[in-house]
Design a protein around this motif. Structure first.
Motif, PDB file in Angstrom:
ATOM      1  N   TRP A 272       1.707   2.901  -3.377  1.00 14.12           N
ATOM      2  CA  TRP A 272       0.488   3.458  -3.953  1.00 14.12           C
ATOM      3  C   TRP A 272       0.156   4.788  -3.286  1.00 14.12           C
ATOM      4  O   TRP A 272      -0.253   5.738  -3.944  1.00 14.12           O
ATOM      5  CB  TRP A 272      -0.677   2.485  -3.776  1.00 14.12           C
ATOM      6  CG  TRP A 272      -1.942   3.021  -4.349  1.00 14.12           C
ATOM      7  CD1 TRP A 272      -2.369   2.910  -5.625  1.00 14.12           C
ATOM      8  CD2 TRP A 272      -2.919   3.792  -3.655  1.00 14.12           C
ATOM      9  NE1 TRP A 272      -3.561   3.559  -5.773  1.00 14.12           N
ATOM     10  CE2 TRP A 272      -3.919   4.112  -4.575  1.00 14.12           C
ATOM     11  CE3 TRP A 272      -3.049   4.243  -2.362  1.00 14.12           C
ATOM     12  CZ2 TRP A 272      -5.033   4.863  -4.230  1.00 14.12           C
ATOM     13  CZ3 TRP A 272      -4.155   4.989  -2.020  1.00 14.12           C
ATOM     14  CH2 TRP A 272      -5.136   5.290  -2.952  1.00 14.12           C
TER      15      TRP A 272
ATOM     16  N   VAL B  95      -2.082   8.478 -10.067  1.00 10.37           N
ATOM     17  CA  VAL B  95      -2.776   7.267 -10.508  1.00 10.37           C
ATOM     18  C   VAL B  95      -4.199   7.605 -10.905  1.00 10.37           C
ATOM     19  O   VAL B  95      -4.777   8.593 -10.478  1.00 10.37           O
ATOM     20  CB  VAL B  95      -2.762   6.183  -9.410  1.00 10.37           C
ATOM     21  CG1 VAL B  95      -1.358   5.714  -9.143  1.00 10.37           C
ATOM     22  CG2 VAL B  95      -3.421   6.660  -8.155  1.00 10.37           C
TER      23      VAL B  95
ATOM     24  N   VAL C 247       0.830  -1.208   0.000  1.00  8.89           N
ATOM     25  CA  VAL C 247       0.000   0.000   0.000  1.00  8.89           C
ATOM     26  C   VAL C 247       0.865   1.259   0.000  1.00  8.89           C
ATOM     27  O   VAL C 247       0.479   2.285  -0.568  1.00  8.89           O
ATOM     28  CB  VAL C 247      -0.962  -0.024   1.213  1.00  8.89           C
ATOM     29  CG1 VAL C 247      -1.694   1.288   1.364  1.00  8.89           C
ATOM     30  CG2 VAL C 247      -1.951  -1.159   1.068  1.00  8.89           C
TER      31      VAL C 247
ATOM     32  N   TYR D  25      -0.258   8.637  -5.147  1.00  3.73           N
ATOM     33  CA  TYR D  25      -1.713   8.810  -5.158  1.00  3.73           C
ATOM     34  C   TYR D  25      -2.165   9.852  -6.174  1.00  3.73           C
ATOM     35  O   TYR D  25      -3.174   9.663  -6.853  1.00  3.73           O
ATOM     36  CB  TYR D  25      -2.195   9.192  -3.752  1.00  3.73           C
ATOM     37  CG  TYR D  25      -3.670   9.471  -3.686  1.00  3.73           C
ATOM     38  CD1 TYR D  25      -4.583   8.444  -3.811  1.00  3.73           C
ATOM     39  CD2 TYR D  25      -4.146  10.761  -3.509  1.00  3.73           C
ATOM     40  CE1 TYR D  25      -5.943   8.687  -3.754  1.00  3.73           C
ATOM     41  CE2 TYR D  25      -5.495  11.026  -3.441  1.00  3.73           C
ATOM     42  CZ  TYR D  25      -6.391   9.982  -3.568  1.00  3.73           C
ATOM     43  OH  TYR D  25      -7.729  10.234  -3.519  1.00  3.73           O
TER      44      TYR D  25
ATOM     45  N   ALA E 132      -6.681   2.496 -10.562  1.00  5.20           N
ATOM     46  CA  ALA E 132      -5.803   2.222  -9.424  1.00  5.20           C
ATOM     47  C   ALA E 132      -6.522   2.483  -8.105  1.00  5.20           C
ATOM     48  O   ALA E 132      -6.305   1.763  -7.128  1.00  5.20           O
ATOM     49  CB  ALA E 132      -4.549   3.068  -9.514  1.00  5.20           C
TER      50      ALA E 132
ATOM     51  N   THR F 204      -8.778  -0.463  -7.537  1.00  7.37           N
ATOM     52  CA  THR F 204      -7.945  -1.621  -7.204  1.00  7.37           C
ATOM     53  C   THR F 204      -7.481  -1.571  -5.763  1.00  7.37           C
ATOM     54  O   THR F 204      -7.541  -2.579  -5.051  1.00  7.37           O
ATOM     55  CB  THR F 204      -6.733  -1.682  -8.149  1.00  7.37           C
ATOM     56  OG1 THR F 204      -7.187  -1.686  -9.490  1.00  7.37           O
ATOM     57  CG2 THR F 204      -5.911  -2.910  -7.894  1.00  7.37           C
ATOM     58  N   ILE F 205      -7.032  -0.421  -5.295  1.00  7.32           N
ATOM     59  CA  ILE F 205      -6.551  -0.332  -3.922  1.00  7.32           C
ATOM     60  C   ILE F 205      -7.703  -0.426  -2.928  1.00  7.32           C
ATOM     61  O   ILE F 205      -7.535  -0.978  -1.833  1.00  7.32           O
ATOM     62  CB  ILE F 205      -5.698   0.936  -3.692  1.00  7.32           C
ATOM     63  CG1 ILE F 205      -4.800   0.761  -2.451  1.00  7.32           C
ATOM     64  CG2 ILE F 205      -6.543   2.149  -3.516  1.00  7.32           C
ATOM     65  CD1 ILE F 205      -3.758  -0.251  -2.556  1.00  7.32           C
TER      66      ILE F 205
END
Length: 118
Positions: free
Chosen positions: A80, A87, A77, A84, A91, A94-95
């Protein structure tokens, strides 16, 4: 074609020589004076008293495995979270799915009692 095999053979010889040479030299150059006190089993310089095998509860191992799994998920995480702003929506979805599965596994482990220490 012969030159490629010669490179491979030199590499193989080097790969075998580097680990084996120190092992052979250490066998030849080590001091070897065995005695009963040197060959006895000890822990931290003290004589072993009682049974040396100690049984642990399975919950300790489950707790450690759960910690490792959740720690690795946090590692996934973190990158990502750093990216942030760059994306897209895919994305983000997905997260969110990843975090839902993460929370579901945490609730599952909690209900099974894997997070109970005693």
């Amino acid at each position: 074609m012969l030159s490629s095999y010669s490179f491979l053979s030199i590499f193989t010889i080097a790969a075998l020589t580097f680990p084996l040479l120190p092992l052979i030299l250490s066998r030849l150059l080590r001091p070897h004076k065995p005695s009963p006190s040197k060959q006895s089993t000890y822990e931290c310089g003290l004589e072993a008293v009682g049974d040396i095998r100690v049984q642990f509860k399975v919950q300790y191992y489950l707790y450690a495995l759960a910690f490792v799994i959740f720690d690795i998920e946090v590692v996934f995480v973190y990158p990502w979270a750093l990216a942030y702003n760059s994306v897209g929506l895919f994305a983000l979805v997905t997260i969110i799915l990843f975090l839902v599965l993460f929370a579901e596994s945490l609730v599952y482990a909690w209900r099974k009692g894997a997070l109970e220490w005693l």
